[in-house]
Structure formats: C-alpha cells, structure tokens
Design a protein around this motif. Structure first.
Motif, PDB file in Angstrom:
ATOM      1  N   ALA A 120     -13.275   1.113  -6.928  1.00 28.78           N
ATOM      2  CA  ALA A 120     -13.880   2.413  -6.633  1.00 28.78           C
ATOM      3  C   ALA A 120     -13.064   3.222  -5.625  1.00 28.78           C
ATOM      4  O   ALA A 120     -12.925   4.445  -5.769  1.00 28.78           O
ATOM      5  N   ASP A 121     -12.505   2.573  -4.616  1.00 31.83           N
ATOM      6  CA  ASP A 121     -11.710   3.299  -3.627  1.00 31.83           C
ATOM      7  C   ASP A 121     -10.464   3.895  -4.271  1.00 31.83           C
ATOM      8  O   ASP A 121     -10.142   5.065  -4.055  1.00 31.83           O
ATOM      9  N   LEU A 122      -9.773   3.101  -5.064  1.00 34.30           N
ATOM     10  CA  LEU A 122      -8.584   3.599  -5.739  1.00 34.30           C
ATOM     11  C   LEU A 122      -8.949   4.697  -6.735  1.00 34.30           C
ATOM     12  O   LEU A 122      -8.236   5.694  -6.851  1.00 34.30           O
ATOM     13  N   ASP A 163       0.396   4.538  -2.233  1.00 31.73           N
ATOM     14  CA  ASP A 163       0.278   5.834  -1.551  1.00 31.73           C
ATOM     15  C   ASP A 163       1.310   6.828  -2.080  1.00 31.73           C
ATOM     16  O   ASP A 163       0.987   7.999  -2.326  1.00 31.73           O
ATOM     17  N   MET A 164       2.548   6.377  -2.257  1.00 32.88           N
ATOM     18  CA  MET A 164       3.595   7.272  -2.763  1.00 32.88           C
ATOM     19  C   MET A 164       3.314   7.695  -4.201  1.00 32.88           C
ATOM     20  O   MET A 164       3.537   8.846  -4.564  1.00 32.88           O
ATOM     21  N   MET A 165       2.798   6.784  -5.011  1.00 31.84           N
ATOM     22  CA  MET A 165       2.452   7.132  -6.390  1.00 31.84           C
ATOM     23  C   MET A 165       1.371   8.208  -6.411  1.00 31.84           C
ATOM     24  O   MET A 165       1.475   9.186  -7.157  1.00 31.84           O
ATOM     25  N   LEU A 166       0.345   8.047  -5.601  1.00 28.04           N
ATOM     26  CA  LEU A 166      -0.732   9.033  -5.558  1.00 28.04           C
ATOM     27  C   LEU A 166      -0.226  10.364  -5.000  1.00 28.04           C
ATOM     28  O   LEU A 166      -0.630  11.429  -5.478  1.00 28.04           O
ATOM     29  N   GLN A 215       0.834  -1.201   0.000  1.00 29.06           N
ATOM     30  CA  GLN A 215       0.000   0.000   0.000  1.00 29.06           C
ATOM     31  C   GLN A 215       0.867   1.249   0.000  1.00 29.06           C
ATOM     32  O   GLN A 215       0.496   2.267  -0.587  1.00 29.06           O
ATOM     33  N   THR A 216       2.037   1.184   0.610  1.00 29.76           N
ATOM     34  CA  THR A 216       2.914   2.356   0.651  1.00 29.76           C
ATOM     35  C   THR A 216       3.363   2.768  -0.747  1.00 29.76           C
ATOM     36  O   THR A 216       3.520   3.962  -1.004  1.00 29.76           O
TER      37      THR A 216
END
Length: 74
Positions: free
Chosen positions: A53-55, A18-21, A14-15
């Motif tokens: 949907a969350d992503l 998260d870093m990509m976003l 997930q990290t």
C-alpha cells in the motif's frame, strides 16, 4: 539476479525505488524508469505496487505529478 516475488524493501536499495519514482514523476515511462541499472523489472514493480500500500500510494503520487507537469499550465 532477482526473482519476481522479492520484497522491494529487502532486495533493492530504497534509493533505487526513490529514483524510479522521481523519474516517473518527471515524465519517464515505467519501462524507462525500470531500465535503470539495478532496477527491478516492470512486472516486478507492478507486482509490488499491487501488494504494498505504501508503494502504491507513492507510485500514484508520482503519476499525479507526471500528469500535472505535462498537462496543467499555471
């Protein structure tokens, strides 16, 4: 090596997502964000966005933050 149909929640930490976003929100292109070591391909990311949907919501938030940072002067 990854395949394009893997879930983002099962293969990539997930990290990394998260870093990509965060990179996208800070102004990086999707291509640049996906060039991080260990990141999924651009095609895989967009496939996930289309099926999760969350992503998709998190990606939309990152793009809104990017646009705001670039074009909205306070």
């Amino acid at each position: 090596m990854h395949t394009d149909d893997e879930s983002p929640m099962t293969h990539w930490p997930q990290t990394v997502i998260d870093m990509m976003l965060a990179d996208i929100a800070a102004g990086a292109s999707v291509e640049r964000a996906c060039s991080r070591p260990g990141a999924p391909s651009r095609a895989t990311l967009f496939r996930w966005i289309g099926s999760n949907a969350d992503l998709a919501e998190r990606y939309a938030d990152a793009v809104r933050a990017q646009v705001h940072a670039r074009y909205v002067k306070e």
